[in-house]
Write a protein that holds these residues in place. Structure first.
Motif, PDB file in Angstrom:
ATOM      1  N   CYS A  12       0.838  -1.197   0.000  1.00 27.10           N
ATOM      2  CA  CYS A  12       0.000   0.000   0.000  1.00 27.10           C
ATOM      3  C   CYS A  12       0.882   1.260   0.000  1.00 27.10           C
ATOM      4  O   CYS A  12       1.732   1.420   0.866  1.00 27.10           O
ATOM      5  CB  CYS A  12      -0.908  -0.002   1.229  1.00 27.10           C
ATOM      6  N   CYS A  15      -0.079   3.442   3.449  1.00 28.67           N
ATOM      7  CA  CYS A  15       0.286   3.014   4.805  1.00 28.67           C
ATOM      8  C   CYS A  15       1.419   1.989   4.814  1.00 28.67           C
ATOM      9  O   CYS A  15       1.944   1.661   5.875  1.00 28.67           O
ATOM     10  CB  CYS A  15      -0.939   2.463   5.540  1.00 28.67           C
ATOM     11  N   ALA A  17       1.270  -1.165   4.191  1.00 28.72           N
ATOM     12  CA  ALA A  17       0.856  -2.532   4.527  1.00 28.72           C
ATOM     13  C   ALA A  17       0.900  -3.413   3.289  1.00 28.72           C
ATOM     14  O   ALA A  17       0.808  -2.938   2.169  1.00 28.72           O
ATOM     15  CB  ALA A  17      -0.560  -2.520   5.098  1.00 28.72           C
ATOM     16  N   ASP A  19      -1.146  -6.262   3.166  1.00 26.77           N
ATOM     17  CA  ASP A  19      -2.397  -7.035   3.027  1.00 26.77           C
ATOM     18  C   ASP A  19      -3.369  -6.322   2.097  1.00 26.77           C
ATOM     19  O   ASP A  19      -4.326  -5.696   2.510  1.00 26.77           O
ATOM     20  CB  ASP A  19      -3.044  -7.369   4.377  1.00 26.77           C
ATOM     21  N   CYS A  29      -6.829  -1.817   0.235  1.00 31.15           N
ATOM     22  CA  CYS A  29      -5.927  -2.029   1.376  1.00 31.15           C
ATOM     23  C   CYS A  29      -6.754  -2.377   2.607  1.00 31.15           C
ATOM     24  O   CYS A  29      -7.556  -1.568   3.063  1.00 31.15           O
ATOM     25  CB  CYS A  29      -5.081  -0.791   1.641  1.00 31.15           C
ATOM     26  N   SER A  31      -5.694  -2.650   5.480  1.00 27.60           N
ATOM     27  CA  SER A  31      -5.170  -1.985   6.665  1.00 27.60           C
ATOM     28  C   SER A  31      -5.687  -0.539   6.790  1.00 27.60           C
ATOM     29  O   SER A  31      -6.238  -0.166   7.816  1.00 27.60           O
ATOM     30  CB  SER A  31      -3.645  -2.015   6.612  1.00 27.60           C
ATOM     31  N   CYS A  32      -5.509   0.284   5.740  1.00 26.36           N
ATOM     32  CA  CYS A  32      -5.961   1.677   5.829  1.00 26.36           C
ATOM     33  C   CYS A  32      -7.264   1.926   5.070  1.00 26.36           C
ATOM     34  O   CYS A  32      -7.759   3.049   5.017  1.00 26.36           O
ATOM     35  CB  CYS A  32      -4.872   2.634   5.354  1.00 26.36           C
ATOM     36  N   GLN A  33      -7.816   0.874   4.473  1.00 27.85           N
ATOM     37  CA  GLN A  33      -9.137   0.922   3.806  1.00 27.85           C
ATOM     38  C   GLN A  33      -9.171   1.758   2.516  1.00 27.85           C
ATOM     39  O   GLN A  33     -10.246   2.071   2.019  1.00 27.85           O
ATOM     40  CB  GLN A  33     -10.228   1.451   4.766  1.00 27.85           C
TER      41      GLN A  33
END
Ligand SMILES: [Zn+2]
Length: 371
Positions: A12, A15, A17, A19, A29, A31-33
């Motif tokens: 990402c 952020c 990330a 995932d 993402c 993690s941070c949407q």
């Protein structure tokens, strides 16, 4: 294109990330949407909610420049671009198993020309003026080089042509450290750019420039388009020492260096080619119908800044030339010969320091250690 393998490299850009979830619309993402949409031929991986103080002209004036840069059709790698490409291939040594990144790819022409030499060719740029051939052959990402959307140690090779001279120093530092981050240890990075260092062969280059200027005064052509292309050159790395310092700071060790004193190049560009463009442009002018001229006038009437007649002529000459080159006729071989003539500059004068340079740097193993 967006091959499945590209998704394996992503992280990402907002952020950091890893995932990420592949969705119908692109990438999400967890993690941070944030969502990163998929477009026709590329993924939009620009960081969200990040404000940068510096934005390239190619991003802010993308629409206008898309007209002027004449970017969609890709000619074969000839002339200055051909010399660049040959230096890139020779110095970086792309291997069939490599995953390679063209960082700040622009039209992604260098990526497209070399896509068949590697396992996966990735191109990344904040502007999306990608050539059609690049969209077909290169994994493309709209991204910011200060927060690349790729995981650490993702690439075996990376390259950067005509990028650094556009950035202020703080952007160069982030650009280099991000490139080092995404390179695997021992991975190599080819950079071509220029400083303000003088060349000892400058008098020879100047002679060609002077001859070129005489031709301008005679009204044969103008340099407006060329000046525009170079209008945002900052050259924050002013000297060669600045380049070495910046590389070292990013954990990148110099492996090979070749300078480009443009003795033959300057003669070809300022005299030989410009004359050729004028001749081809004029031949083309005579063949244009009244209707084409009328269409052009309407097209350029309102929101697009008027281009000079010289720019028109140059673009027409280029388009015409591209048609001939595709057919691999005499023009192709003539320009190949001229390209090799220009390349003599690298072979004969490559060790003599000058403003233009090619450098290959290697990511040192210690860079992988993180506190
Ligand atoms: Zn995120």
């Amino acid at each position: 294109m967006i091959p499945y393998e590209l998704y394996h490299l992503l992280q990402c850009p907002t952020c950091g990330a890893r995932d990420l979830v592949v969705t119908d619309a692109g990438v999400h993402c967890a993690s941070c949407q944030n969502d990163y949409p998929r477009h026709d031929g590329y993924l939009d991986l620009m960081p969200r909610a990040v404000e940068f103080s510096y934005v390239s002209k190619y991003v802010t004036e993308e629409e206008e420049l898309s007209e002027e840069l004449d970017y969609r059709d890709l000619a074969p790698p000839l002339l200055a671009a051909g010399v660049r490409n040959r230096a890139l291939v020779r110095m970086l040594g792309l291997q069939p198993g490599d995953i390679a990144l063209d960082n700040g790819c622009g039209t992604a022409k260098f990526a497209a020309w070399n896509a068949d030499k590697v396992r996966l060719m990735v191109g990344s740029d904040p502007a999306t003026l990608f050539a059609d051939a690049a969209v077909e052959q290169v994994a493309l990402a709209k991204a910011d080089s200060r927060c690349l959307p790729f995981a650490d140690n993702s690439f075996d090779k990376a390259f950067s042509l005509d990028v650094l001279e556009h950035f202020p120093r703080d952007v160069i530092d982030s650009y280099l450290s991000e490139t080092a981050r995404v390179l695997r240890p021992g991975g190599r990075f080819f950079v071509m750019s220029n400083t303000s260092d003088p060349s000892s062969l400058q008098p020879l280059t100047d002679a060609s420039r002077k001859l070129g200027r005489l031709l301008v005064r005679a009204g044969l052509y103008d340099f407006q388009r060329e000046a525009r292309r170079k209008s945002d050159h900052i050259k924050a790395l002013r000297t060669w020492q600045d380049v070495l310092d910046a590389m070292q700071q990013a954990g990148l060790r110099p492996v090979r260096i070749v300078f480009w004193n443009s003795v033959f190049t300057s003669f070809v560009e300022h005299v030989l080619m410009k004359l050729g463009e004028v001749v081809l442009g004029r031949m083309n002018d005579k063949r244009r119908t009244m209707k084409e001229q009328a269409d052009e006038n309407v097209h350029h009437s309102s929101f697009i800044a008027p281009r000079s007649e010289g720019t028109h002529r140059e673009i027409r000459a280029r388009q015409r030339m591209r048609g001939r080159l595709e057919r691999r006729g005499p023009a192709f071989y003539a320009l190949t010969a001229v390209t090799l003539l220009m390349e003599l500059d690298l072979w004969l004068f490559g060790a003599l320091k000058s403003g233009s340079y090619c450098i290959v740097v290697e990511k040192t193993a210690s860079e992988t250690w993180r506190p």
